[in-house]
Write an enzyme that holds these catalytic residues in place. Structure first.
Site, PDB file in Angstrom:
ATOM      1  NE  ARG A 127      -4.163  -1.889   1.766  1.00 38.57           N
ATOM      2  CZ  ARG A 127      -4.169  -2.987   2.506  1.00 38.57           C
ATOM      3  NH1 ARG A 127      -3.287  -3.157   3.474  1.00 38.57           N
ATOM      4  NH2 ARG A 127      -5.069  -3.922   2.276  1.00 38.57           N
ATOM      5  CE  LYS A 149       0.955  13.866 -15.158  1.00 38.50           C
ATOM      6  NZ  LYS A 149       0.746  14.330 -16.547  1.00 38.50           N
ATOM      7  CD  GLU A 191       9.586  16.390 -23.016  1.00 40.76           C
ATOM      8  OE1 GLU A 191       9.000  17.389 -22.578  1.00 40.76           O
ATOM      9  OE2 GLU A 191       8.997  15.439 -23.581  1.00 40.76           O
ATOM     10  CE  LYS A 233       7.230  17.183 -14.553  1.00 41.70           C
ATOM     11  NZ  LYS A 233       7.245  15.949 -15.280  1.00 41.70           N
ATOM     12  CD  GLU A 243      -1.882  16.854 -17.023  1.00 41.03           C
ATOM     13  OE1 GLU A 243      -0.909  16.162 -16.660  1.00 41.03           O
ATOM     14  OE2 GLU A 243      -2.404  16.778 -18.133  1.00 41.03           O
ATOM     15  NE  ARG A 247       2.354  17.055 -13.644  1.00 41.86           N
ATOM     16  CZ  ARG A 247       2.867  16.210 -12.766  1.00 41.86           C
ATOM     17  NH1 ARG A 247       2.477  16.253 -11.509  1.00 41.86           N
ATOM     18  NH2 ARG A 247       3.771  15.321 -13.127  1.00 41.86           N
ATOM     19  CG  ASN A 251       0.443  17.469 -21.258  1.00 44.09           C
ATOM     20  OD1 ASN A 251       1.380  16.773 -20.898  1.00 44.09           O
ATOM     21  ND2 ASN A 251      -0.724  17.485 -20.631  1.00 44.09           N
ATOM     22  CG  HIS A 254       3.913  16.279 -24.639  1.00 42.01           C
ATOM     23  ND1 HIS A 254       4.729  17.390 -24.684  1.00 42.01           N
ATOM     24  CD2 HIS A 254       4.610  15.355 -23.928  1.00 42.01           C
ATOM     25  CE1 HIS A 254       5.842  17.147 -24.020  1.00 42.01           C
ATOM     26  NE2 HIS A 254       5.805  15.925 -23.556  1.00 42.01           N
ATOM     27  CG  HIS A 258       1.101  11.785 -26.741  1.00 41.51           C
ATOM     28  ND1 HIS A 258       0.430  12.341 -25.679  1.00 41.51           N
ATOM     29  CD2 HIS A 258       2.324  11.464 -26.274  1.00 41.51           C
ATOM     30  CE1 HIS A 258       1.221  12.360 -24.615  1.00 41.51           C
ATOM     31  NE2 HIS A 258       2.375  11.834 -24.953  1.00 41.51           N
ATOM     32  CG  HIS A 271       7.866  11.083 -25.501  1.00 40.85           C
ATOM     33  ND1 HIS A 271       6.502  11.161 -25.688  1.00 40.85           N
ATOM     34  CD2 HIS A 271       8.173  12.014 -24.573  1.00 40.85           C
ATOM     35  CE1 HIS A 271       6.019  12.108 -24.898  1.00 40.85           C
ATOM     36  NE2 HIS A 271       7.007  12.637 -24.215  1.00 40.85           N
TER      37      HIS A 271
END
Ligand SMILES: NC(=O)c1ccc[n+]([C@@H]2O[C@H](COP(=O)([O-])OP(=O)(O)OC[C@H]3O[C@@H](n4cnc5c(N)ncnc54)[C@H](O)[C@@H]3O)[C@@H](O)[C@H]2O)c1
Length: 365
Positions: A127, A149, A191, A233, A243, A247, A251, A254, A258, A271
């Site tokens: 947990r 994340k 990035e 960041k 987000e 946040r 992206n 992105h 993507h 990426h």
């Protein structure tokens, strides 16, 4: 002797416990036994790496971990294709079989794939256990290791199973970048320049001026580029951990990126390469809207060319291909695609109002 160049703090809103953590940037950190002993403080360790990074750096780190009470090493197959449930199980099986307790620490030694999976394993082990990020790609150092994340891929898409789980430390040893392949290094720079575009005009201009030193992997130049990227960041994550708002600005590039990755087939474009082309498209649309000066796009294109990044989507992809792929992105909210555009250099904003004509213009500009 290690050399700590900079430590910055990721400040997180307090629910009940202080979850803030330091990002430590330096040289020769992996081989500094005293540094690691103080971080580990007698706890058991589950060291997770992959079969490309492990042979390069795991023995150095294990030596520094020296006298830990219990050490389990997990070496996964490298690559995005292995960011899956089977690898997650491998990590958890090893930790359970060695009878680690919740007080043990997971240590992720590798790129974003190892970091995301190890963080997720830590989030669900008994947990929730602590973990330390030791990112070894430029992308992981400036992006994936910071912000909490974590997750794995599913056949339905990337990063669909995961959790927000912040690390307790991020340890960035700049020396690890020496072995990073050229394409992976360039992908990380995409990035880095993104942070300038969305948040810091001076940093953007500084990066353009330093392009030679960056591609030569000059130590001091990289140290500052990584530090500034992490600062940006960290400040965005501090403002909006989950987000709900700003946040999303991270992206930038992105949404298109993507779509390019997916349409090309994962693994064809890295990426960061897809994001680089995506940022050019999003910037072109910003110019069309009159919020960004065309000279910024020219500078971005020049930067991408100089560091070996793409400057456009593959010519085989049409605007409708991209739109269709973007519609099935997990970031689509209530059926609407959310685009991040620039309101000027260093300032991003979210909009849902981008038309097929806008994208056709950006692809042909
Ligand atoms: N959690 C987040 O916020 C976040 C943000 C961005 C990206 N990501 C995730 O990060 C992943 C991509 O990360 P990545 O680009 O680091 O890829 P990666 O982890 O696959 O690493 C790229 C390759 O480089 C190798 N490698 C790593 N460090 C090396 C070194 N120092 N020397 C030589 N080889 C080295 C790896 O073994 C791998 O083959 C994706 O899964 C993406 O979803 C997560």
């Amino acid at each position: 002797m290690s050399d700590i160049l900079h430590t910055l703090e990721v400040q997180l809103p307090l629910p009940e416990v202080d979850r803030s953590y330091p990002i430590i940037i330096g040289r020769a950190l992996l081989s500094d036994g005293a540094f690691w002993q103080s971080l580990i403080a007698g706890r058991g360790v589950i060291l997770v790496t992959d079969d490309q990074v492990g042979p390069l750096y795991a023995s150095t780190l294990k030596e520094s971990l020296g006298g830990v009470s219990q050490l389990t090493e997990v070496v996964l197959s490298a690559g995005e294709a292995r960011k899956d449930m089977a690898s997650l199980e491998t990590i958890l099986d090893a930790a359970l079989k060695d009878r680690h307790e919740r007080g043990s620490l997971f240590v992720a030694l590798g790129g974003g794939v190892v970091g995301d999976m190890t963080g997720f394993a830590a989030s669900c082990f008994l947990r929730g256990a602590d973990f330390i990020q030791v990112p070894t790609t430029l992308l992981a150092q400036v992006d994936s290791s910071v912000g909490g994340k974590t997750g794995i891929n599913h056949a339905m898409g990337k990063n669909l199973i995961g959790a927000f789980h912040q690390p307790t430390q991020v340890v960035i040893d700049l020396d690890t970048l020496a072995s990073l392949p050229e394409r992976e290094f360039a992908a990380g720079l995409a990035e880095v320049i993104k942070y300038g575009l969305i948040r810091d005009a001076d940093f953007f201009e500084w990066l353009l001026a330093q392009v030679g030193a960056l591609t030569a992997r000059d130590g001091d130049t990289l140290a500052y580029a990584i530090q500034r990227s992490c600062e940006i960041k960290a400040s965005v994550v501090a403002e909006d951990e989950r987000e709900g708002g700003v946040r999303a600005h991270l992206n930038f590039g992105h949404t298109f990126g993507h779509a390019i990755e997916r349409l090309q087939g994962y693994g064809e474009w890295l990426h960061g390469e897809a994001v680089a082309a995506g940022m050019v498209i999003a910037s072109q649309i910003s110019v069309l809207r009159g919020t960004l000066d065309a000279s910024i796009v020219e500078k971005l294109i020049a930067f991408n060319r100089a560091v070996g990044l793409p400057v456009e989507a593959p010519s085989s992809l049409s605007a409708s291909d991209l739109l269709q792929a973007m519609s099935s992105d997990k970031k689509v909210s209530s059926g609407k695609i959310r685009y991040i555009l620039l309101q000027g250099l260093g300032e991003a904003a979210v909009t849902e109002h981008v038309t097929t004509d806008d994208i056709v213009f950006a692809l042909s500009a």
